[in-house]
Design an enzyme around this catalytic site. Sequence first.
Site, PDB file in Angstrom:
ATOM      1  N   ASN A  51      -9.885  -0.515  10.685  1.00 56.60           N
ATOM      2  CA  ASN A  51      -8.689   0.080  10.096  1.00 56.60           C
ATOM      3  C   ASN A  51      -8.114   1.086  11.086  1.00 56.60           C
ATOM      4  OD1 ASN A  51      -8.771  -0.760   7.001  1.00 56.60           O
ATOM      5  ND2 ASN A  51     -10.866  -0.372   7.686  1.00 56.60           N
ATOM      6  N   TYR A  83      -9.526   3.580  -4.870  1.00 54.83           N
ATOM      7  CA  TYR A  83      -8.551   4.625  -5.150  1.00 54.83           C
ATOM      8  C   TYR A  83      -8.637   5.212  -6.549  1.00 54.83           C
ATOM      9  CZ  TYR A  83      -6.747   2.804  -0.804  1.00 54.83           C
ATOM     10  OH  TYR A  83      -6.634   2.394   0.507  1.00 54.83           O
ATOM     11  N   GLU A 134       0.815  -1.212   0.000  1.00 56.08           N
ATOM     12  CA  GLU A 134       0.000   0.000   0.000  1.00 56.08           C
ATOM     13  C   GLU A 134       0.853   1.269   0.000  1.00 56.08           C
ATOM     14  OE1 GLU A 134      -3.662  -0.341   2.585  1.00 56.08           O
ATOM     15  OE2 GLU A 134      -2.546  -2.045   3.368  1.00 56.08           O
ATOM     16  N   GLU A 153     -13.666  -5.485   9.412  1.00 57.09           N
ATOM     17  CA  GLU A 153     -12.376  -5.171  10.006  1.00 57.09           C
ATOM     18  C   GLU A 153     -12.395  -3.762  10.584  1.00 57.09           C
ATOM     19  OE1 GLU A 153      -9.124  -4.920   7.214  1.00 57.09           O
ATOM     20  OE2 GLU A 153     -10.470  -4.323   5.601  1.00 57.09           O
ATOM     21  N   ARG A 158     -11.486   3.522  11.218  1.00 61.50           N
ATOM     22  CA  ARG A 158     -12.641   3.353  10.344  1.00 61.50           C
ATOM     23  C   ARG A 158     -13.043   1.895  10.414  1.00 61.50           C
ATOM     24  NH1 ARG A 158     -10.694   3.263   5.427  1.00 61.50           N
ATOM     25  NH2 ARG A 158     -11.357   1.107   5.105  1.00 61.50           N
ATOM     26  N   GLY A 166      -7.222   5.712   5.480  1.00 58.52           N
ATOM     27  CA  GLY A 166      -6.657   6.516   4.412  1.00 58.52           C
ATOM     28  C   GLY A 166      -7.078   7.976   4.510  1.00 58.52           C
ATOM     29  N   SER A 176      -6.553  -2.524   2.242  1.00 58.44           N
ATOM     30  CA  SER A 176      -6.942  -1.953   0.944  1.00 58.44           C
ATOM     31  C   SER A 176      -7.500  -2.988  -0.032  1.00 58.44           C
ATOM     32  CB  SER A 176      -5.752  -1.218   0.287  1.00 58.44           C
ATOM     33  OG  SER A 176      -5.484  -0.033   0.980  1.00 58.44           O
ATOM     34  N   ASP A 234     -15.265  -1.157   9.036  1.00 53.40           N
ATOM     35  CA  ASP A 234     -15.957  -1.592   7.829  1.00 53.40           C
ATOM     36  C   ASP A 234     -16.967  -2.674   8.175  1.00 53.40           C
ATOM     37  OD1 ASP A 234     -14.137   0.095   6.698  1.00 53.40           O
ATOM     38  OD2 ASP A 234     -12.942  -1.460   5.727  1.00 53.40           O
TER      39      ASP A 234
END
Length: 319
Positions: A284, A228, A21, A282, A267, A288, A162, A269
């Site tokens: 994070n 992205y 990443e 998960e 964050r 990002g 990611s 998910d």
Amino acid sequence: MITKKRIGGVIGVLAGGMSAEREVSLKSGNAVYKALQAMGYNAVFIDASDNICESLKREGVGLVFIALHGGHGENGAIQGLLDVVGIPYTGSGVLASAIAMDKEASKKIFLYHDIPVAPFVVVQHSTFKAQSSNLYSFLVTRYSLLKDMEMPWVIKPSCEGSSIGVSIVKNKDEIKGAIQQAFPYGKKIIIEQYIRGKEIQIGILGQRVLGGVEVRPSKEFYNYEAKYTAGLTEYILPPEVDDSIYDVLKATALKAHNALGCRGATRVDLILDSRGTPYVLEVNTIPGLTETSLLPKIAALAGMGFQDLIEEMLRLAIE
């Protein structure tokens, strides 16, 4: 606003690194660096692929803003190094970072805390190398749970972010390719039940739930390209769900954040199925911060601009 004098020295924005990443991390780091400069902070950009300790010492860094994604930047290694040298940093500590990065470990902790996760099994690389020619038969024989898991399955690395190395498998013929795609990113992979539903991400800052976003990718799922590449995903802010369900999503996300012992910004998910059950995918620990990233979008929904978000992350690191 935090007092800039409370930061003992330069703010080092740590980005890049050597993980899969890296490019995303460089974008996050540059966005953070520019925001700090615009706010008048004494900041320096440090590429973590260089000699990190030497760079921190040379630049007189007194606080690190970690903008690394994946690899040693997100699995607790960098956090441990900074703890040893005595430099405070943004985000979660060593243990929470390591657990959140390991999907097997985090899922087991979620289950202990009665946080719903999709049914899953863990496959070691050594096991896969010893498999028979009929891979599906081998897997369902060795992992009895798979017998009751209808396809599609999700096959992904246990320790990567990611959506790198992630595949959705719809039939037996796709299993081998998906496993071969996942294993380059670690010695174990996760095979889990694919949950049909809304993909929703919840932003956490300290103990504050900022809100959430529903992502509707044009791709099969919210993969690396969809995350992205501008224009490939529709973002619904706030998610199009009933208020009562939204409250459950937010409460579940905060519970997951705390179950892992996270701090700072995360964050979470989730997938919301047709029955209204939220499944945590998960947490994070270093979300990002690029132009397409979700945490800044969620923060904006809560009335917090990008610079405000960065400064609050600094404040939490100092505290």
